[in-house]
Enzyme design. Structure first.
Site, PDB file in Angstrom:
ATOM      1  N   GLU A  32       0.838  -1.199   0.000  1.00 24.50           N
ATOM      2  CA  GLU A  32       0.000   0.000   0.000  1.00 24.50           C
ATOM      3  C   GLU A  32       0.873   1.251   0.000  1.00 24.50           C
ATOM      4  OE1 GLU A  32      -3.612   0.307   2.539  1.00 24.50           O
ATOM      5  OE2 GLU A  32      -2.611   2.093   3.367  1.00 24.50           O
ATOM      6  N   HIS A  92      -8.066   2.949  -3.786  1.00 26.48           N
ATOM      7  CA  HIS A  92      -8.948   3.085  -2.628  1.00 26.48           C
ATOM      8  C   HIS A  92     -10.100   4.023  -2.988  1.00 26.48           C
ATOM      9  CE1 HIS A  92      -6.188   1.680   0.849  1.00 26.48           C
ATOM     10  NE2 HIS A  92      -5.722   1.207  -0.296  1.00 26.48           N
ATOM     11  N   ALA A 140     -24.161   4.720   2.460  1.00 23.89           N
ATOM     12  CA  ALA A 140     -24.116   4.876   3.911  1.00 23.89           C
ATOM     13  C   ALA A 140     -22.896   4.219   4.531  1.00 23.89           C
ATOM     14  CB  ALA A 140     -25.384   4.309   4.544  1.00 23.89           C
ATOM     15  N   ASP A 175     -18.979  -6.452  14.634  1.00 24.41           N
ATOM     16  CA  ASP A 175     -17.893  -6.254  13.686  1.00 24.41           C
ATOM     17  C   ASP A 175     -17.810  -7.422  12.702  1.00 24.41           C
ATOM     18  OD1 ASP A 175     -16.049  -4.251  13.070  1.00 24.41           O
ATOM     19  OD2 ASP A 175     -14.383  -5.373  13.935  1.00 24.41           O
ATOM     20  N   ASN A 178     -20.647  -7.335  10.230  1.00 23.74           N
ATOM     21  CA  ASN A 178     -20.407  -6.348   9.181  1.00 23.74           C
ATOM     22  C   ASN A 178     -19.435  -6.885   8.137  1.00 23.74           C
ATOM     23  OD1 ASN A 178     -20.743  -3.622   8.097  1.00 23.74           O
ATOM     24  ND2 ASN A 178     -18.597  -3.334   8.674  1.00 23.74           N
ATOM     25  N   LYS A 182     -20.016  -7.590   4.075  1.00 23.52           N
ATOM     26  CA  LYS A 182     -19.166  -7.104   2.982  1.00 23.52           C
ATOM     27  C   LYS A 182     -18.889  -8.220   1.971  1.00 23.52           C
ATOM     28  CE  LYS A 182     -16.648  -3.733   5.851  1.00 23.52           C
ATOM     29  NZ  LYS A 182     -15.298  -3.354   6.368  1.00 23.52           N
ATOM     30  N   ARG A 289       7.852   3.854   1.770  1.00 25.80           N
ATOM     31  CA  ARG A 289       9.258   3.499   1.982  1.00 25.80           C
ATOM     32  C   ARG A 289       9.421   2.009   1.702  1.00 25.80           C
ATOM     33  NH1 ARG A 289      12.447   8.177   2.728  1.00 25.80           N
ATOM     34  NH2 ARG A 289      11.118   9.707   3.774  1.00 25.80           N
TER      35      ARG A 289
END
Length: 308
Positions: A32, A92, A140, A175, A178, A182, A289
Site C-alpha cells: 500500500e 482506494h 451509507a 464487527d 459487518n 461485505k 518506503r
C-alpha cells in the site's frame, strides 16, 4: 480452527535457529502507498514502487484522502503503477462526502482506465468533524459501496477488517457481522488493520471462520518508521501496542538506521509467526518506503521474480 500437522511441524521449525533459514518463498505479497503531496515525495514513492516491483506483488494499492481530497493524485499514481510498473493496481475509494453518482462516476472512470481492483472503504470523518456521517445522497457504509461498485462493473474488491474491533463497532460480533455482509455484497478479500500480536490475528481468523466467513483474510503489516506516529495511528484505529515495544524504540529517535533495523526485526518476527500459523499472504503498509518491506519479504524467502 485446529492446526494441521504441517502447521505444527512448521511451528516447531519457527522455534528453531536460525529463525528464517530455509523458507521456500511461497508467500504472496501486496503493498500500500499513499499519493504524494509534492514532487520530492513523488520521487520517493516511485523509487519505492521500482524497488518492490521485482518481488511480483499481487497488487499495489493507493490510498484515498477524506472526502476525495486526493482524488486526482490517487488516480495518477494508480494508473502509473499499473501502466509503468506493470503491477496490478488497486484504487482506494470511500463514501465520505460524496453522492452515489459521484462515487459511481469515479469507479466508471477507473474501469475505463483499465483498473479492475477497488479497495472499498466506508472512510473516516474529515479532520475536525468528529463522528462519521454519511452523505444524504451517498452510500451509507462499505456494504452499500461494495454493492454499488458491483453494479457499475465486475470489480475485484478488497475491504477492511479489524482484528481488534473497529472503533465504531459496539462489539466483536457486530464487527464480524459487518465483515460477513461485505463478503455477501461481493468483496473478494479482507485486509486487516495493522496489529502487533500474531495471536490477535489467529483469534480473529478463527472467529471469522466460525461465523461462516469463507473469504480470504490477509494480515496487514505495518513496519514502524516512527514509534510516536504508530502510537497516534493506533489510538485512532484501536490497535493495541505491546508493553515491550516502547522500550525497544527508546533512544532511537535520532538514530534512523538503528531504528530501521529494530523495526525490520519486529515486523519480520511477526510475519514469521504468522507464517508458522499457515499464513501465506501478506499486505504491507509501506508508508511509501520500500526498504523495510523489501527486507522482511527477503527474510521470508521471497526473491525478485523479474529484472530490477
Amino acid at each position: 480452527m485446529s492446526p494441521t500437522m504441517d502447521q505444527m511441524r512448521e511451528a516447531q521449525r519457527a522455534l528453531e535457529t536460525p529463525l528464517f533459514s530455509g523458507l521456500p518463498g511461497d508467500i504472496e505479497v501486496s503493498f500500500e502507498f499513499f499519493p504524494p503531496k509534492n514532487e520530492k515525495m513523488g520521487e520517493t514513492l516511485w523509487r519505492s514502487v521500482e524497488t518492490l516491483a521485482p518481488l511480483g506483488p499481487r497488487f499495489a494499492s493507493v490510498t484515498y484522502g477524506a472526502g476525495g481530497s486526493t482524488r486526482e493524485r490517487t488516480h495518477q499514481q494508480v494508473v502509473r503503477i499499473q501502466n509503468e510498473a506493470n503491477i496490478p493496481a488497486a484504487a482506494h475509494l470511500t463514501c465520505v462526502e460524496a453522492t452515489r453518482d459521484q462515487v459511481d462516476e469515479v469507479a466508471r472512470h477507473y474501469w475505463d482506465e483499465g483498473i479492475r481492483h477497488i479497495v472499498a472503504l466506508r472512510g473516516d470523518a474529515p479532520d475536525g468533524q468528529g463522528t462519521y456521517r454519511p452523505h444524504p445522497d451517498g452510500y451509507a457504509n462499505a456494504v452499500e459501496l461494495i454493492a454499488g461498485l458491483k453494479r457499475v462493473a465486475d470489480f475485484e474488491i478488497s475491504v477492511a477488517a479489524y482484528p481488534e474491533v473497529h472503533p465504531d463497532s459496539p462489539d466483536r460480533q457486530a464487527d464480524l457481522d459487518n465483515l460477513r455482509a461485505k463478503f455477501d455484497a461481493g468483496a473478494t478479500r479482507a485486509i486487516t488493520q495493522f496489529f502487533f500480536d500474531p495471536e490477535c490475528f489467529f483469534d480473529f481468523r478463527d472467529r471469522a471462520a466460525a461465523a461462516g466467513i469463507e473469504g480470504e483474510i490477509v494480515p496487514g503489516i505495518m513496519p514502524v518508521l516512527s514509534f510516536a506516529a504508530v502510537q497516534r495511528m493506533s489510538g485512532l484505529c484501536g490497535t493495541a501496542i505491546p508493553d515491550w515495544m516502547e522500550g525497544l524504540f527508546d533512544g532511537l529517535d535520532d538514530r534512523p538506521e538503528a531504528r530501521q533495523l529494530v523495526s525490520a526485526t519486529i515486523a519480520a518476527e511477526l510475519c514469521r509467526r504468522l507464517y508458522a500459523g499457515g499464513v501465506r499472504q501478506f499486505h504491507f503498509y509501506t508508508l511509501n518506503r520500500a526498504e523495510l518491506s523489501y527486507a522482511i519479504c527477503h527474510m521470508l524467502g521471497l526473491r525478485p521474480k523479474v529484472a530490477a
